[in-house]
Every structure is written in C-alpha cells, then in structure tokens.
Design an enzyme around this catalytic site. Structure first.
Site, PDB file in Angstrom:
ATOM      1  N   ILE A   1      67.407  -5.074 121.492  1.00  0.00           N
ATOM      2  CA  ILE A   1      68.149  -6.099 122.238  1.00  0.00           C
ATOM      3  C   ILE A   1      69.257  -6.647 121.335  1.00  0.00           C
ATOM      4  CG2 ILE A   1      67.916  -8.250 123.564  1.00  0.00           C
ATOM      5  CD1 ILE A   1      66.230  -5.845 124.648  1.00  0.00           C
TER       6      ILE A   1
ATOM      7  N   TYR B   1      55.722  -4.350 110.909  1.00  0.00           N
ATOM      8  CA  TYR B   1      56.153  -4.821 112.237  1.00  0.00           C
ATOM      9  C   TYR B   1      55.475  -4.012 113.347  1.00  0.00           C
ATOM     10  CZ  TYR B   1      59.638  -6.396 115.733  1.00  0.00           C
ATOM     11  OH  TYR B   1      60.276  -6.931 116.822  1.00  0.00           O
TER      12      TYR B   1
ATOM     13  N   ASN C   1      56.968 -15.636 121.364  1.00  0.00           N
ATOM     14  CA  ASN C   1      58.175 -14.848 121.119  1.00  0.00           C
ATOM     15  C   ASN C   1      58.555 -14.823 119.641  1.00  0.00           C
ATOM     16  OD1 ASN C   1      61.056 -13.851 121.814  1.00  0.00           O
ATOM     17  ND2 ASN C   1      61.411 -15.821 120.812  1.00  0.00           N
TER      18      ASN C   1
END
Ligand code: CAA
Length: 240
Positions: A180, A147, A82
C-alpha cells in the site's frame, strides 16, 4: 448510540484512512499512536478524532490506555489492530532486537489490545475486532522473517479468538493488505519495490482507503456472520 472504535497506529497511513472510514460510518473513533506527537496533533486538528498515546507492545501501558479511553470516551466495542513496524533485514544480519520489536509490537499488540477490550465485548454481547495482517504473512518475504512470522501469527490469532468470541456476538477477522502507498512501503529500496510492483497484477500499489473500506465492511452492524475470515486486499499479488 454511537459505538466507540479504537484504531491502533491510527494517526497516519492505513490507520488514518481506517479512522476516517469508521467516522464516516457513524462510529465514535479514537486513534492510538506510539510516539510521533506532531503527526498525532496534526491528525486530530484535521479530523477532530482524539489520539491517545501508548505503546501497544507494552502490556501494562495498553491496559491503562484502553481503561483511560473507556473512562473518558466510553466502552470500546470495536478494535482495529493496525499498529505495526518493519525492521527488514536478512536473517544472518538481523539482530535479536529487530526480531523482538516486530513480534512484540505487531503480534504482541494484538494480544494486549484483546486483553484490554475482549472481556468487555464478551460481557456486553457485541464486538468487532479486525487485525491487520499482511500478504507477507501469507506468502513470506525475503528479508522479513520477523515481520512475516508476526503477520502470519496474526492470522492464527484471529482464527483462534474468532472461535472464542462467536457465541458472545464478537467477530474477529483479519485483513491481509498487499503493498500500500504508505511511509512503510516508501522505505523499501526503490529498485526492490519496482520488482515487487511488477508482480502485482493490477500494476500499482494499493491506496490506504482501499483497506479502510474492508474494515468498514467487517465492523458493520450487519457483519455478524463474518468471523474468522481473512480478507486479502493485494491487487492480485497473492491469491490465497
Ligand atoms: N529473492 C531472492 N533474492 C533476493 C530477493 C528476493 N526477493 N531480494 C534480494 N535478493 C538478493 C539480492 O539479489 C542480493 O543478491 P546478491 O548478493 O547475490 O547480489 C542479496 O539478496 C542482497 O540483497 P540486498 O542488496 O537488497 O541486501 P541488503 O542486505 O542491502 O537488503 C533487504 C536486504 C533489507 C531485505 C532489502 O532487500 C529489502 O528491504 N527488501 C524489501 C523487503 C520488503 O519487501 N519489505 C516490505 C516492507 S513493506 C511491508 O512490509 C508492508 C506489507 O505488509 C506488505
């Protein structure tokens, strides 16, 4: 027997929610973190989950960190990759370091953790690896060549390793979260974020525990037939 699960970048944000979900599932959970001692201490005090400090972007440090966890807690059966960083900027302004840090940590971290734990899972005949990708690795995103490339790489890495793990009872899956409600997304300039949220069909940011539910599903004992998949949890932002 309670299986040992390691969640990288586990002391805050999505990682913290994943730690809590796996603990609720009966796993023996260990969080990894890179540098924020205060947040890690507060996390352990609040959750009772131990936190181990090492940089997943550093190959040797990751091998040592995982060896320490295995010796002190037990063999690692579940890994959730993660940990991730952003260094957003348009290509013509992006430095090599901004490119390299994101590749080294976000994508290199998956390789380093797999090198440390996959051989043991393979030998024991059971394992679960979940790699956290991103909607931006599926669709691309203005200002994120680093990214998007790293996250897209995670999706390829997942499908390749899934093929290697299949006959040894090791499943490898990815989750591609959308935007998120975390510190990472809070760092996006408000005017830019407003335009992004306007394009999310459910009309809001996701919550960290909405990603954690997916991880609990993929790492469950009953998850043996799910491998090489990508679960897109993005409020309908990108239907891949
Ligand atoms: N498409 C097309 N053009 C865009 C654009 C887009 N999506 N976003 C910005 N632009 C244009 C602007 O309109 C502006 O054009 P003009 O010069 O003609 O006015 C130009 O690009 C420059 O924009 P900025 O003023 O924003 O430029 P900047 O250099 O200050 O910042 C940036 C650029 C850093 C990329 C900034 O726009 C930004 O932070 N964008 C958000 C990137 C993003 O979504 N990151 C996600 C982080 S969270 C995450 O990654 C988690 C996850 O997995 C989802």
């Amino acid at each position: 027997m309670s299986r040992v699960a390691v969640v990288t970048g586990g002391s805050r944000g999505i990682g913290k929610a994943i730690c809590e979900a796996l603990k609720a599932q009966g796993r023996t959970v260990v969080a990894n973190y890179a540098g924020n001692e205060d947040k890690a201490r507060a996390f352990t005090a609040e959750t009772g989950i131990p936190a181990y400090r090492f940089d997943v972007g550093d190959h040797e440090a990751t091998l040592e960190g995982c060896a320490r966890i295995a010796a002190e807690i037990g063999p690692i059966d579940i890994v959730v990759n993660n940990a991730g960083v952003t260094r957003d900027g348009v290509l013509h302004k992006m430095s090599f370091d901004d490119w390299n840090d994101v590749m080294r940590i976000n994508l290199g971290g998956c390789f380093n953790m797999a090198k440390a734990t996959f051989p043991g899972m393979r030998e024991r005949g059971w394992g679960r690896i979940v790699n956290i990708g991103s909607v931006n690795g599926q669709s691309g995103q203005y200002g994120q060549v680093n990214y998007a490339a790293a996250k897209s790489g995670i999706h390829g890495f997942t499908k390749a390793l899934a093929q290697e793990g299949a006959k040894f009872g090791v499943t490898v899956n990815a989750i591609a979260p959308g935007y998120i409600d975390t510190d990472m997304v809070a760092a996006v300039p408000p005017a830019v974020l407003e335009k992004i949220v306007a394009k999310i069909p459910v009309g809001r940011l996701g919550q960290a525990d909405e990603i954690a539910r997916g991880v609990a599903f993929l790492t469950a004992e009953e998850g043996a037939f799910v491998t090489g998949s990508t679960m897109s949890l993005n409020g309908g932002q990108h239907m891949y």
